[in-house]
Write a protein that holds these residues in place. Sequence first.
Motif, PDB file in Angstrom:
ATOM      1  N   VAL A 100      40.608  44.903 121.519  1.00 45.09           N
ATOM      2  CA  VAL A 100      39.681  44.719 120.403  1.00 45.09           C
ATOM      3  C   VAL A 100      39.369  46.059 119.754  1.00 45.09           C
ATOM      4  O   VAL A 100      39.333  46.168 118.510  1.00 45.09           O
ATOM      5  N   ALA A 101      39.137  47.102 120.574  1.00 46.98           N
ATOM      6  CA  ALA A 101      38.826  48.425 120.020  1.00 46.98           C
ATOM      7  C   ALA A 101      39.987  48.962 119.195  1.00 46.98           C
ATOM      8  O   ALA A 101      39.792  49.542 118.120  1.00 46.98           O
ATOM      9  N   LEU A 102      41.215  48.757 119.686  1.00 44.45           N
ATOM     10  CA  LEU A 102      42.375  49.223 118.937  1.00 44.45           C
ATOM     11  C   LEU A 102      42.521  48.473 117.616  1.00 44.45           C
ATOM     12  O   LEU A 102      42.802  49.075 116.574  1.00 44.45           O
ATOM     13  N   ALA A 103      42.298  47.152 117.644  1.00 37.00           N
ATOM     14  CA  ALA A 103      42.421  46.360 116.413  1.00 37.00           C
ATOM     15  C   ALA A 103      41.388  46.799 115.377  1.00 37.00           C
ATOM     16  O   ALA A 103      41.712  46.962 114.185  1.00 37.00           O
ATOM     17  N   VAL A 104      40.143  47.003 115.824  1.00 38.80           N
ATOM     18  CA  VAL A 104      39.100  47.443 114.893  1.00 38.80           C
ATOM     19  C   VAL A 104      39.446  48.805 114.312  1.00 38.80           C
ATOM     20  O   VAL A 104      39.287  49.053 113.109  1.00 38.80           O
ATOM     21  N   THR A 105      39.942  49.713 115.151  1.00 38.95           N
ATOM     22  CA  THR A 105      40.302  51.052 114.678  1.00 38.95           C
ATOM     23  C   THR A 105      41.444  51.000 113.670  1.00 38.95           C
ATOM     24  O   THR A 105      41.430  51.699 112.641  1.00 38.95           O
ATOM     25  N   MET A 106      42.440  50.165 113.936  1.00 33.70           N
ATOM     26  CA  MET A 106      43.587  50.060 113.030  1.00 33.70           C
ATOM     27  C   MET A 106      43.165  49.628 111.623  1.00 33.70           C
ATOM     28  O   MET A 106      43.575  50.221 110.623  1.00 33.70           O
ATOM     29  N   PHE A 107      42.331  48.602 111.543  1.00 35.88           N
ATOM     30  CA  PHE A 107      41.940  48.102 110.227  1.00 35.88           C
ATOM     31  C   PHE A 107      40.872  48.968 109.571  1.00 35.88           C
ATOM     32  O   PHE A 107      40.811  49.076 108.346  1.00 35.88           O
ATOM     33  N   ALA A 108      40.012  49.604 110.392  1.00 30.40           N
ATOM     34  CA  ALA A 108      38.984  50.465 109.818  1.00 30.40           C
ATOM     35  C   ALA A 108      39.570  51.741 109.238  1.00 30.40           C
ATOM     36  O   ALA A 108      38.993  52.349 108.332  1.00 30.40           O
ATOM     37  N   THR A 109      40.730  52.179 109.767  1.00 29.10           N
ATOM     38  CA  THR A 109      41.351  53.414 109.279  1.00 29.10           C
ATOM     39  C   THR A 109      42.556  53.139 108.384  1.00 29.10           C
ATOM     40  O   THR A 109      43.331  54.059 108.093  1.00 29.10           O
ATOM     41  N   GLN A 110      42.708  51.894 107.935  1.00 28.31           N
ATOM     42  CA  GLN A 110      43.884  51.514 107.156  1.00 28.31           C
ATOM     43  C   GLN A 110      43.963  52.268 105.831  1.00 28.31           C
ATOM     44  O   GLN A 110      45.050  52.578 105.343  1.00 28.31           O
TER      45      GLN A 110
END
Length: 478
Positions: A449-459
């Motif tokens: 979940v943390a990786l998914a949030v980071t991926m989209f937040a830094t897109q």
Amino acid sequence: MTSDTDKTFSEIPSGRFPSHRGYSLLNSPAAKFILIGFVTLMLMVPSTFVWVLVEERADRAREVARDIARSWGGTQEINGPYLVIPFTETFDVGLGEKRETKTVRRKVVLFPKKLDVSGDIVVEERQKSIYTLPVYNGRLSLKGRFETPPEGAFEPKHGGRIDIAADKAVLVVGIGDLRALKSEVALKLDGTREVPFEPGLESLVFNPENGSSHPQHASGINAGIPAADWRKGFTFEIPFQLNGSSAVFIAPAGQTTSVKLQSNWPHPGFTGAFLPETRNISDSGFDATWSIPYLARGIPKFQETKRLPLATRLIGVKFVEPVNFYQTISRSLKYAIGFISLTFLAVFVLEMRSGWRFHWIQYGLVGFALIIFYVMLLAFAEHVGYAPAYLIAAGAATVLNAVYVGTSLKSRFAGLVMFTVLACIFGVLFALMREQDYALLIGSVIAFVALAVTMFATQQIDWTGQRSERQPAENAPA
């Protein structure tokens, strides 16, 4: 006169990312991300020192526990009773002039036909300095019956003559820590006569499995049994009172054994070769019963041995602490790199979206605050317990880092987000430590979940830092 280059830098607000071509490479988000990873790895050094500190305090606690146990009583093992009957076999060896007569001393250990063990164990916590140890006073009773010795108990091995020392038969009971007996012990024979016990196991050796690792000849008691009684069989009752600490173990010495224990300790840990058939645990204590039939025990009705039987097939109860916080903190340090990485990811995303710089040294300070969390948790847990200590240490680290990040990024919203993120991280860490069986499952889901949030937040982040350079050129007048 001010140059164009000087003018460009003078117009950049303090703390914001500059867009100068020669400066952008080192300050690009990609370079910053790599630098943050390096800072995270460097923080593993102080976290290792904290782990060493935790182990030192745990060793000190164990040393104090041993001191308390030496004066009160250690882990108790009740092994018996057994009926030991010595005999000799006389036989001839050799031929002609070399023929000689040999006599071999042997002993047979008989198991009771039935054994019923009952015990009422009162547990309390003894304190020395800041450390405590569960100690107990137990009232136990061993009841049962020995039958006539079975056929084959005195068989010759060399075809010789058997001579039974009928008047040397003794009943023996192994006790882990004999010094902790708090009453005289007498054998009630056939419900009428009392035979006093003597210290020692005669010729047997007691190897406690959960206490001392050295063979002990005297760690037990014995009582003589008249030949007229053991030849026809007899009933017995052995009531006694003893102190101990941490745990009590009982051997299923009977061909059929039943054990019933009750205690005021609400956190039992059942262990050993057999688990209880029934158990009731409440805030006021527990009671448990075991029933071990002859076939399940897997040992014949008698043995020829120099040691007490069943030393490796004990049943028992450990009076465990609700939370062994030294072990818990040590385990939580294994998650330190993930714990710090999640925090840094949150700060990095907030930094990228705010446009204000958060220096790598500031990342290091945030990480050190998380390391200090473990030290505070250890220090407070030794005085107020694990749960209150966790609340104090986690609350202090959360508030400090949230305020620091918010003021550094000039954003109350960033501070509020950081507070929420840290509260969630500390909550998850607490759950991981409480639910050891599900730690891997919970940790893997949280990491995903943390990786998914980071991926989209830094897109939308310009990882190379070149977009800010191209924009002035594109917008410049032709």
